[in-house]
Design a protein around this motif. Sequence first.
Motif, short mmCIF file in Angstrom:
data_model
loop_
_atom_site.label_atom_id
_atom_site.label_comp_id
_atom_site.label_asym_id
_atom_site.label_seq_id
_atom_site.Cartn_x
_atom_site.Cartn_y
_atom_site.Cartn_z
N ASP A 23 17.17 2.86 58.44
CA ASP A 23 17.88 4.02 57.89
C ASP A 23 18.00 3.91 56.37
OD1 ASP A 23 18.15 5.04 60.41
OD2 ASP A 23 20.24 4.39 60.68
N PHE A 24 18.27 2.70 55.91
CA PHE A 24 18.44 2.51 54.46
C PHE A 24 17.11 2.70 53.74
CE2 PHE A 24 19.32 0.50 50.46
CZ PHE A 24 20.69 0.65 50.28
N ALA A 25 16.03 2.15 54.29
CA ALA A 25 14.72 2.26 53.64
C ALA A 25 14.23 3.71 53.66
CB ALA A 25 13.71 1.35 54.33
N ASP A 26 14.45 4.41 54.78
CA ASP A 26 14.13 5.83 54.91
C ASP A 26 12.66 6.10 54.55
OD1 ASP A 26 14.56 8.50 55.46
OD2 ASP A 26 15.32 8.97 53.45
N ILE A 27 11.74 5.35 55.18
CA ILE A 27 10.31 5.58 54.92
C ILE A 27 9.60 6.16 56.15
CG2 ILE A 27 10.15 3.81 53.15
CD1 ILE A 27 8.86 1.96 55.22
N GLY A 28 10.37 6.56 57.17
CA GLY A 28 9.81 7.24 58.32
C GLY A 28 8.81 6.41 59.10
N ASP A 29 7.75 7.08 59.56
CA ASP A 29 6.74 6.41 60.40
C ASP A 29 5.86 5.45 59.62
OD1 ASP A 29 7.66 7.70 62.63
OD2 ASP A 29 6.22 9.35 62.51
N VAL B 228 21.28 -10.43 42.34
CA VAL B 228 20.47 -9.25 42.01
C VAL B 228 19.83 -9.44 40.64
CG1 VAL B 228 20.48 -6.75 41.75
CG2 VAL B 228 22.11 -7.83 43.30
N ASP B 229 18.50 -9.29 40.60
CA ASP B 229 17.78 -9.40 39.33
C ASP B 229 17.01 -8.11 39.08
OD1 ASP B 229 16.48 -10.15 37.05
OD2 ASP B 229 15.25 -11.70 37.96
N GLU B 230 17.58 -7.20 38.29
CA GLU B 230 16.92 -5.96 37.90
C GLU B 230 16.40 -5.19 39.11
OE1 GLU B 230 17.01 -4.68 35.09
OE2 GLU B 230 17.25 -6.25 33.61
N ALA B 231 17.13 -5.23 40.22
CA ALA B 231 16.60 -4.60 41.43
C ALA B 231 17.30 -3.30 41.79
CB ALA B 231 16.72 -5.57 42.61
N LEU B 232 18.32 -2.91 41.05
CA LEU B 232 19.06 -1.70 41.39
C LEU B 232 18.45 -0.44 40.78
CD1 LEU B 232 22.76 -2.89 41.22
CD2 LEU B 232 21.30 -2.64 43.20
N SER B 233 17.31 -0.58 40.10
CA SER B 233 16.69 0.58 39.46
C SER B 233 15.42 0.99 40.19
CB SER B 233 16.35 0.25 38.00
OG SER B 233 15.51 -0.87 37.93
N VAL B 234 15.29 0.58 41.47
CA VAL B 234 14.08 0.89 42.22
C VAL B 234 14.18 2.27 42.84
CG1 VAL B 234 13.67 -1.54 42.73
CG2 VAL B 234 14.97 -0.16 44.35
N GLY B 235 13.01 2.87 43.13
CA GLY B 235 12.97 4.13 43.84
C GLY B 235 13.42 5.32 43.01
N ASP B 236 13.57 6.46 43.70
CA ASP B 236 13.99 7.68 43.02
C ASP B 236 15.50 7.69 42.84
OD1 ASP B 236 15.11 8.37 45.50
OD2 ASP B 236 13.33 9.49 46.12
N VAL B 237 15.99 8.78 42.24
CA VAL B 237 17.41 8.83 41.88
C VAL B 237 18.30 8.78 43.12
CG1 VAL B 237 17.44 11.36 41.84
CG2 VAL B 237 19.10 10.09 40.48
N PHE B 238 17.84 9.35 44.24
CA PHE B 238 18.65 9.35 45.45
C PHE B 238 18.75 7.94 46.04
CE2 PHE B 238 16.81 13.63 45.16
CZ PHE B 238 17.98 14.38 45.11
N PHE B 239 17.63 7.21 46.01
CA PHE B 239 17.66 5.85 46.53
C PHE B 239 18.49 4.95 45.62
CE2 PHE B 239 15.84 1.58 47.31
CZ PHE B 239 16.09 1.51 48.66
N GLN B 240 18.41 5.16 44.32
CA GLN B 240 19.23 4.38 43.39
C GLN B 240 20.71 4.60 43.67
OE1 GLN B 240 18.18 4.80 39.22
NE2 GLN B 240 16.03 5.01 39.75
N ALA B 241 21.09 5.84 43.94
CA ALA B 241 22.49 6.14 44.25
C ALA B 241 22.92 5.41 45.52
CB ALA B 241 22.68 7.65 44.42
N LYS B 242 22.03 5.34 46.50
CA LYS B 242 22.32 4.62 47.74
C LYS B 242 22.49 3.13 47.47
CE LYS B 242 19.82 5.82 51.30
NZ LYS B 242 18.72 5.89 52.29
N CYS B 243 21.65 2.58 46.58
CA CYS B 243 21.73 1.15 46.24
C CYS B 243 23.07 0.84 45.58
CB CYS B 243 20.59 0.76 45.31
SG CYS B 243 18.96 0.81 46.08
N TYR B 244 23.48 1.66 44.63
CA TYR B 244 24.73 1.42 43.93
C TYR B 244 25.94 1.60 44.85
CZ TYR B 244 22.73 0.84 39.30
OH TYR B 244 22.05 0.36 38.23
#
Length: 440
Positions: free
Chosen positions: A134-140, A172-188
């Motif tokens: 669910d967190f990764a949200d990459i589907g099939d 955490v080493d510079e890992a909270l800036s991955v993915g698009d803006v929606f995924f970043q919000a989920k990470c934070y």
Amino acid sequence: MKQTYAIRVKNLSKMYKLYDKPMDRLKESLGLTRKKKYKEHYALRDINIDIKQGETVGIIGTNGSGKSTILKIITGVLNPTAGEVEVDGRISALLELGAGFNMEYNGLENVYLNGTMCGFSKEEIDGRLQAILDFADIGDYVYQPVKTYSSGMFVRLAFAVAINIDPEILIVDEALSVGDVFFQAKCYHKFEEFKKQGKTILFVSHDLSSVSKYCDRVILLNKGEKLAEGSPKEMIDIYKQVLVGQYEIPDEKDEVNLLNDEELHAHAKGAAGGGNANGKGAGGRRSDAQDDRTLEYGTKQAMITECFVTDDKGVKTTAVIKGSEFSVHMFVEFYEDLPAPIFACSIKNPLGVEITGTNTMVEKAFLEPVTAGTGKEIVFTQKMSLQGGEYLISLGLTGYEGDQFKVYHRLYDVQNITVISDKNTVGYYDMDSKVTVKDV
């Protein structure tokens, strides 16, 4: 009450042998030479850090300062040359995301591979699998080999695995800036959940706003040594001096380890030095709000000698009504000819997070040379849209001489300003929305 530590780093050093030629390495490994064929390079030198359980600690520093090296030693990826590390709790490390993935396996298989490497049984991974997917949200795509993934999908899955194994210590080493803006919000959001749960977090980032927002304490590394330690706001201010070469590095073993803001300000002011190239001090006109805690530094080829705020009627003030116009005034004296000085003004909240700011280069307001012995008044006029509360104004006087960026004078937190409001909305700004409600 006895203090409980999650991580203790004692006299830690990491030295690499640098060889001029591959043959030198071979000769030494075979014992064919007694002469030392390498140079010693210390990525870390005699580092001491104590992190209490439940603390969120940030590590900042320029590239090559040893930030990633110390995280890899704490997590066991690297062995130290000297010193020791004590860790009390299960670690989840977001270092090089996906480093343990097998590119031929599909996403699901890699979830189980990484979970097993972290010490989980198949049953434990089964229990966490849905949360990871669910967190990764990459589907099939989870059923496809990861070598077919885009870089964004790859890091999403790697982050999801690392963040959902319920660690006691998160690194955490510079890992909270991955993915698009929606995924970043989920990470934070997950990051904030960990803080609320009282988990220990060690956080490395170049995103100074995130460091200021999330960290209880910050450690500043420079060239493999611990330069300073203290509150996020103060460490970020010193780090900015280091970036432009305006901080006097303390003597060896004389690191700054002050959590008291007033003492730290005094140290930073002493390191920045007084006076300028022509022997002129920082005296003269000053802001009504400026005191000895104001952090200043620069080459002093030109100086900000006075600053104040005026309201929409031109009256000096430190209180501005939200929605009204106000101006920040700064006066500058030039002691040397300068090619094209840049005047800057920014506003921070009390935590040190920069809310807004601008400069004359961005605004295309002044792009001219100046001569020694002259002065300028610079006025930044704008509408106050910030929410009600307390803020701090910082001023800068910089420029380029050829390709070299120069800081002539900076004043951090030189002026306080109170925004008076009878309506506070969400966030930092009021967007001045017009709302209508109609019957349908």
